[in-house]
Design a protein around this motif. Structure first.
Motif, PDB file in Angstrom:
ATOM      1  N   ASP A   1       0.824  -1.211   0.000  1.00  0.00           N
ATOM      2  CA  ASP A   1       0.000   0.000   0.000  1.00  0.00           C
ATOM      3  C   ASP A   1       0.854   1.256   0.000  1.00  0.00           C
ATOM      4  N   LYS A   2       1.910   1.202   0.832  1.00  0.00           N
ATOM      5  CA  LYS A   2       2.756   2.391   0.909  1.00  0.00           C
ATOM      6  C   LYS A   2       3.452   2.661  -0.416  1.00  0.00           C
ATOM      7  N   VAL A   3       3.964   1.568  -1.028  1.00  0.00           N
ATOM      8  CA  VAL A   3       4.619   1.735  -2.325  1.00  0.00           C
ATOM      9  C   VAL A   3       3.633   2.292  -3.317  1.00  0.00           C
ATOM     10  N   LYS A   4       2.403   1.764  -3.258  1.00  0.00           N
ATOM     11  CA  LYS A   4       1.391   2.207  -4.207  1.00  0.00           C
ATOM     12  C   LYS A   4       1.131   3.698  -4.032  1.00  0.00           C
ATOM     13  N   SER A   5       0.954   4.129  -2.790  1.00  0.00           N
ATOM     14  CA  SER A   5       0.612   5.538  -2.623  1.00  0.00           C
ATOM     15  C   SER A   5       1.788   6.426  -2.990  1.00  0.00           C
ATOM     16  N   ALA A   6       3.028   5.956  -2.701  1.00  0.00           N
ATOM     17  CA  ALA A   6       4.186   6.760  -3.097  1.00  0.00           C
ATOM     18  C   ALA A   6       4.273   6.860  -4.613  1.00  0.00           C
ATOM     19  N   LEU A   7       4.070   5.742  -5.269  1.00  0.00           N
ATOM     20  CA  LEU A   7       4.143   5.759  -6.726  1.00  0.00           C
ATOM     21  C   LEU A   7       3.018   6.606  -7.312  1.00  0.00           C
ATOM     22  N   GLU A   8       1.862   6.580  -6.664  1.00  0.00           N
ATOM     23  CA  GLU A   8       0.764   7.417  -7.156  1.00  0.00           C
ATOM     24  C   GLU A   8       1.113   8.889  -7.016  1.00  0.00           C
ATOM     25  N   LYS A   9       1.669   9.229  -5.848  1.00  0.00           N
ATOM     26  CA  LYS A   9       2.067  10.629  -5.657  1.00  0.00           C
ATOM     27  C   LYS A   9       3.107  11.036  -6.678  1.00  0.00           C
ATOM     28  N   ALA A  10       3.984  10.065  -7.038  1.00  0.00           N
ATOM     29  CA  ALA A  10       5.047  10.382  -7.988  1.00  0.00           C
ATOM     30  C   ALA A  10       4.573  10.248  -9.424  1.00  0.00           C
ATOM     31  N   ALA A  11       3.264  10.068  -9.610  1.00  0.00           N
ATOM     32  CA  ALA A  11       2.681   9.981 -10.949  1.00  0.00           C
ATOM     33  C   ALA A  11       3.317   8.880 -11.793  1.00  0.00           C
ATOM     34  N   LEU A  12       3.626   7.789 -11.132  1.00  0.00           N
ATOM     35  CA  LEU A  12       4.272   6.696 -11.864  1.00  0.00           C
ATOM     36  C   LEU A  12       3.429   5.429 -11.818  1.00  0.00           C
ATOM     37  N   TRP A  13       2.443   5.430 -10.940  1.00  0.00           N
ATOM     38  CA  TRP A  13       1.708   4.191 -10.685  1.00  0.00           C
ATOM     39  C   TRP A  13       1.064   3.657 -11.958  1.00  0.00           C
ATOM     40  N   ASP A  14       0.455   4.554 -12.730  1.00  0.00           N
ATOM     41  CA  ASP A  14      -0.264   4.077 -13.910  1.00  0.00           C
ATOM     42  C   ASP A  14       0.678   3.382 -14.880  1.00  0.00           C
ATOM     43  N   GLU A  15       1.920   3.854 -14.921  1.00  0.00           N
ATOM     44  CA  GLU A  15       2.834   3.275 -15.901  1.00  0.00           C
ATOM     45  C   GLU A  15       3.434   1.949 -15.438  1.00  0.00           C
ATOM     46  N   VAL A  16       3.551   1.761 -14.114  1.00  0.00           N
ATOM     47  CA  VAL A  16       4.287   0.570 -13.669  1.00  0.00           C
ATOM     48  C   VAL A  16       3.449  -0.417 -12.862  1.00  0.00           C
ATOM     49  N   HIS A  17       2.148  -0.131 -12.652  1.00  0.00           N
ATOM     50  CA  HIS A  17       1.436  -0.992 -11.705  1.00  0.00           C
ATOM     51  C   HIS A  17       1.382  -2.439 -12.153  1.00  0.00           C
ATOM     52  N   ASP A  18       1.517  -2.689 -13.455  1.00  0.00           N
ATOM     53  CA  ASP A  18       1.457  -4.083 -13.903  1.00  0.00           C
ATOM     54  C   ASP A  18       2.846  -4.680 -14.093  1.00  0.00           C
ATOM     55  N   ARG A  19       3.865  -3.953 -13.747  1.00  0.00           N
ATOM     56  CA  ARG A  19       5.210  -4.537 -13.889  1.00  0.00           C
ATOM     57  C   ARG A  19       6.070  -4.258 -12.663  1.00  0.00           C
ATOM     58  N   LEU A  20       5.440  -4.369 -11.494  1.00  0.00           N
ATOM     59  CA  LEU A  20       6.158  -4.064 -10.263  1.00  0.00           C
ATOM     60  C   LEU A  20       7.318  -5.009 -10.011  1.00  0.00           C
ATOM     61  N   ASN A  21       7.301  -6.170 -10.658  1.00  0.00           N
ATOM     62  CA  ASN A  21       8.385  -7.117 -10.419  1.00  0.00           C
ATOM     63  C   ASN A  21       9.470  -7.075 -11.487  1.00  0.00           C
ATOM     64  N   ASP A  22       9.383  -6.061 -12.366  1.00  0.00           N
ATOM     65  CA  ASP A  22      10.504  -5.862 -13.288  1.00  0.00           C
ATOM     66  C   ASP A  22      11.633  -5.151 -12.551  1.00  0.00           C
ATOM     67  N   LEU A  23      12.840  -5.251 -13.119  1.00  0.00           N
ATOM     68  CA  LEU A  23      13.950  -4.538 -12.495  1.00  0.00           C
ATOM     69  C   LEU A  23      13.749  -3.034 -12.642  1.00  0.00           C
ATOM     70  N   SER A  24      14.126  -2.294 -11.602  1.00  0.00           N
ATOM     71  CA  SER A  24      13.932  -0.847 -11.681  1.00  0.00           C
ATOM     72  C   SER A  24      14.842  -0.222 -12.724  1.00  0.00           C
ATOM     73  N   THR A  25      15.966  -0.902 -13.015  1.00  0.00           N
ATOM     74  CA  THR A  25      16.860  -0.355 -14.033  1.00  0.00           C
ATOM     75  C   THR A  25      16.269  -0.464 -15.432  1.00  0.00           C
ATOM     76  N   SER A  26      15.193  -1.256 -15.583  1.00  0.00           N
ATOM     77  CA  SER A  26      14.633  -1.418 -16.921  1.00  0.00           C
ATOM     78  C   SER A  26      13.704  -0.261 -17.291  1.00  0.00           C
ATOM     79  N   LEU A  27      13.467   0.684 -16.358  1.00  0.00           N
ATOM     80  CA  LEU A  27      12.605   1.820 -16.664  1.00  0.00           C
ATOM     81  C   LEU A  27      13.357   2.845 -17.506  1.00  0.00           C
ATOM     82  N   SER A  28      12.592   3.749 -18.132  1.00  0.00           N
ATOM     83  CA  SER A  28      13.256   4.822 -18.886  1.00  0.00           C
ATOM     84  C   SER A  28      13.792   5.873 -17.916  1.00  0.00           C
ATOM     85  N   GLY A  29      14.614   6.767 -18.430  1.00  0.00           N
ATOM     86  CA  GLY A  29      15.245   7.759 -17.571  1.00  0.00           C
ATOM     87  C   GLY A  29      14.240   8.566 -16.761  1.00  0.00           C
TER      88      GLY A  29
END
Ligand SMILES: Nc1ncnc2c1ncn2[C@@H]1O[C@H](COP(=O)(O)OP(=O)(O)O)[C@@H](O)[C@H]1O
Ligand SMILES: [Mg+2]
Lengths: 258, 333, 299
Positions: free
Chosen positions: A129-157
């Motif tokens: 829940d905490k990760v979710k709310s942080a990611l929502e605040k950071a406007a990133l949740w919509d982009e990553v909510h279905d790939r939370l188990n991917d490596l963080s280095t695989s995201l774009s800059g």
């Protein structure tokens, strides 16, 4: 500059590198709570050093300090022992670096929840829940909510930088230090991060170092101009950009040097 | 009232901080002990090899045993006063290595000559072969084969040296003798050649790293000037990297001068003082390997073998130091 | 004027490629003679049986067991210790003159010929440590102050420790400083940065160290020559305080001291084959583990 509601204030604050360079030189500067303050200045003028000094990351470069940095509750950051410092960094002051730093080998979920681990909080079930709310605040949740188990280095800059912001705010710090958070991002990601900063300003005190004067005008209520380690001018953003009282500031703003 | 959850949170954080603090202090303490142990081990190794050889100088009995001239009329007086120079005289003033005899002889010269002979063969052969192989891998081989050749070369590095020594002794020696027509089946050249097989993988990897880390833009620019590959190699890459190449050669020397098993098995182990590659040879390391099993702890021979070990350590240090200096001095790229 | 450059280029190409081919040929040649000549004598019994007194009959099971035990004991000693030392040196200690001295001493030790470790093992582990233990426990006759498997493992441990420290240090150096600083900014203590950020990224290097030291340990004979290995022990128990037999040493002694080398040759080739299989297997396992870890870190 007079400020009513101060979140943090520095008094004659100097940071000295072990090679003798004074990174920033007796800076006295209050920061208004729940506002965005921009710090501008040519490169090498000590903006990063000032921010690193405030959460004492400069310890890692074997810096020495003079003066004090006083939090709202009266503690002096310079007097904290290493463990109090850890608590301060983990819960009171978030820091985002110039280049996004995702932890290699960690998934997005693990990466954002790294600060929770340190506190060893008993509500372990809340991590998601905490990760979710942080990611929502950071406007990133919509982009990553279905790939939370991917490596963080695989995201774009740009995504990585918002992930770092999410990581910095997950413990709800009062203060957020951003060191040129957009300098390695493309214009679209920059815009996203700027919007994010404006939103976060409602319940965080934000200091943002930037090279980009338009950005300072867009996001910051107040702006400080640094030059060669000294605070030259500190005022409302409008005042600084429309009628700077110092000649140097004026020259910098119109682009005579950078 | 409203800040009760907040203060509860803070106190729980402070509580957990106590645990974290303890954990950190224990962990850093353990790591510190590890560091201390490292210092201890380093000191122990260096000092033990050194102190065990010290009696050659400090112990009058050993000095007396080392001395080549005995004053028979005044035996006891002489024994008490035998000086360090008697020891040095035995080590440097004659050319025989005969540790087990009425008058033990411990000349360092034949061992030096033997070490030099064998390593020279190994390093020269190894350098030439690895240099060319690395060029092939970096420039000339078909792209598909490069990786395969690299991996196969590295297989050689995983080969136990005792296997190479065994094959040299049982298999290659006979053929080598037929080809070269030497009197002795086991000789310095054979040992050096087998030894070069241990050097080749290391040096090939080093050379290959040097060439493949050379800035690609410069190579492309040279190609745009119409230079052939060999001209790029001879006129650009070699002049810019010869410091590293030399250092790699030095490291190859460092790897091979102390190798024991191959030398023990293939060199014939004759302690003779000459530079005849067709004759036998005996190195410092092989001498330790061959004789340590039979010595009496604490006597002159024992101390002497530790002195040889000390010489090996000092040589290693000098080689490492020189190669690092050379890399810095002669590198332009 | 004629342009000779094409000729030179071709000559370069031929010479270098021929040399590379030579190296490949040597490797294949060595592997194939050992395989071909060793295969004749190889049998299930050869691997699992005890040797007879003349060594020409029976098998090599005790040597295999001795080698594997030596390598395992050595790894248990050296890998955790090497990791701890490397982490201390790289993450905790100040980078001052003392650090520089220790690092260059470790680098020298990694290059010191292995036979020197044999000397050290004999003088230090067998005589000093063993003697002290005997004296402290109060044994009348020598128990610890004997050449045995335990001290051989310690000697091998001392031999591989510097290599191990260096490979872990290299792995730690590959972790960018920003990662550590980012961890600090999250409020981690020094140890938490090591535990949660640096260490997971350095596992690959630790495994490399493991692989290097295992394959080196399986192949080195020189350091154990006089700290515990023996040519023939009728009933090798595998106890740490007993002398032991080892494949490499067995090859060495049989090849150099056999009265009739022709008769011994088939046994020797077969033993060599087993030793090569063992070292290459250790190596391959390590490489595979490392490869899997690399894949996991950069999916
Ligand atoms: N690690 C360091 N060691 C020594 N001097 C440094 C270090 N980092 C920065 N400095 C010096 O401190 C001054 C301020 O640098 P910095 O704060 O990075 O500037 P800015 O972020 O404004 O570009 C510069 O003169 C720089 O050379
Ligand atoms: Mg900066």
């Amino acid at each position: 500059m007079k400020i009513e509601n101060k979140a943090i204030e520095t008094f004659d604050f100097s940071v000295k590198y072990p090679n003798g360079v004074l990174g920033c030189d007796s800076i006295s500067m209050p920061f208004a709570a729940n506002e965005v303050t921009a710090i501008i200045g040519p490169s090498g003028c000590g903006k990063s050093t000032f921010l690193k000094g405030m959460n004492r990351l400069s310890d890692e470069f074997n810096c020495t300090y003079q003066g004090s940095v006083i939090m709202k509750n009266g503690t002096d950051v310079m007097n904290l022992d290493p463990y109090e410092l850890c608590l301060l960094r983990g819960n009171k002051i978030g820091y985002v670096m110039q280049k996004p730093v995702p932890f290699s080998g960690k998934t997005i979920l693990q990466d954002v929840s790294m600060p929770l681990r340190a506190n060893m909080e008993p509500d372990g079930g809340n991590v998601y829940d905490k990760v979710k709310s942080a990611l929502e605040k950071a406007a990133l949740w919509d982009e990553v909510h279905d790939r939370l188990n991917d490596l963080s280095t695989s995201l774009s800059g740009g995504q990585q930088q918002r992930l770092c912001i999410a990581r910095a705010i997950i413990n709800a710090p009062e203060i957020l230090l951003l060191d040129e958070p957009c300098s390695s991002l493309d214009p679209k990601s920059t815009q996203l991060v700027e919007n994010l900063i404006l939103e976060l300003a409602s319940d965080h005190t934000i200091m943002i170092v930037t090279h980009n004067m338009q950005q300072a005008q867009r996001v910051a209520q107040r702006t400080a101009f640094f030059y060669e380690g000294k605070l030259i001018e500190y005022d409302f953003t409008n005042a600084i950009f429309n009628n700077p009282s110092d000649e140097l500031t004026g020259d910098y703003i119109v682009g005579k040097f950078s | 009232m409203s800040d009760t959850p907040e203060s509860a949170k803070i106190s729980s954080r402070n509580q957990s901080m106590k645990k974290r603090k303890l954990e950190e202090q224990v962990a850093i303490g353990v790591l510190f002990l590890g560091g201390l142990l490292a210092v201890g081990i380093v000191l122990a190794i260096f000092s033990f090899i050194f102190t065990e050889s010290l009696p050659l100088v400090t112990d009058p009995d050993q000095r007396n045993e080392m001395s080549l001239y005995h004053d028979t009329e005044n035996e006891e007086e002489f024994a008490r006063t035998a000086s360090v120079f008697q020891t040095l005289d035995n080590m440097l003033g004659q050319i025989m290595w005969q540790p087990v005899s009425e008058q033990p002889l411990f000349s360092l010269w034949p061992l030096m000559a033997g070490t030099l002979k064998i390593t020279l063969v190994a390093v020269v052969e190894g350098t030439i072969i690895s240099f060319l192989t690395a060029l092939a891998i970096a420039f000339y081989l078909p792209k598909r084969l490069r990786y395969a050749v690299k991996v196969i070369t590295e297989l050689l590095a995983g080969m136990p040296t005792v296997v190479l020594g065994f094959l040299g002794l049982i298999f290659f020696a006979t053929y080598m003798q037929e080809i070269t027509g030497t009197t002795f089946r086991l000789n310095a050249f054979l040992a050096g050649t087998m030894l070069s097989l241990t050097v080749i993988p290391i040096m090939t990897t080093l050379f290959e790293d040097i060439y493949s880390s050379y800035p690609k833009e410069q190579i492309h620019a040279a190609k745009c000037c119409g230079l052939f590959d060999y001209q790029i190699i001879t006129s650009i890459i070699i002049p810019a990297t010869y410091g590293k190449v030399f250092a790699a050669g030095l490291l190859g020397f460092g790897r091979s001068f102390g190798e024991t098993m191959i030398v023990l098995m293939c060199s014939g182990n004759a302690a003779i003082f000459n530079m005849d590659f067709a004759a036998g040879a005996r190195t410092f390391a092989a001498t330790i390997g061959a004789e340590m099993g039979e010595v009496i702890v604490g006597d002159t021979h024992y101390s002497m073998l530790f002195l040889l070990g000390f010489i090996l350590i000092v040589t290693t240090f000098v080689i490492n130091y020189l190669s690092q200096k050379l890399i810095r001095k002669w590198t332009y790229a | 004027m004629r342009d000779y450059r094409k000729g030179y280029e071709l000559a370069f190409k031929i010479i270098t490629n021929a040399t590379a081919l030579l190296v490949v040929a040597i490797v294949f040649f060595i592997l194939s003679i050992v395989t071909i000549k060793g295969f004749d004598h190889l049998s299930w019994e050869f691997i699992t049986a005890e040797p007879t007194g003349d060594m020409l009959h029976g098998g090599i099971w005790p040597m295999i067991k001795g080698t594997v035990m030596l390598v395992m004991m050595m790894s248990i000693l050296t890998v955790p210790l090497g990791t701890v030392i490397a982490i201390y040196l790289n993450e905790v200690s100040r980078k001052n003159w003392f650090y520089n001295i220790i690092m260059s001493a470790i680098r020298t030790l990694a290059a010191v010929p292995s036979i020197v470790y044999g000397l050290f093992g004999f003088a230090f582990f067998v005589n000093i440590v063993g003697g002290t233990l005997d004296w402290m426990i109060g044994y009348e006759d020598r128990v610890f102050q004997e050449r045995c498997l335990l001290w051989a493992a310690f000697t091998m441990g001392a031999l591989t420790l510097p290599t191990n420290v260096i490979s872990v240090t290299e792995a730690l150096k590959l972790v960018p400083n920003e990662q550590r600083h980012a961890g600090m900014c999250l409020g981690y203590t020094r140890w938490e940065v090591i535990k949660w950020i640096v260490f997971p990224q350095a596992i690959s290097g630790i495994l490399t160290g493991l692989v290097l030291s295992i394959s080196r340990g399986a192949g080195e004979v020189a350091p154990i020559l006089f700290v515990g290995v023996a040519y023939f022990i009728p009933h090798f128990s595998g106890a740490p305080l007993d002398q032991f037999m080892e494949l490499g040493y067995h090859i060495f002694v049989m090849a150099t001291q056999s009265p009739n080398v022709d008769k011994a040759a088939p046994v020797l080739y077969a033993t060599t084959f087993v030793l090569l299989v063992l070292t290459f297997t250790f190596n391959a396992i390590g490489q595979i583990v490392r490869w899997i870890h690399r894949r996991k870190m950069s999916r």
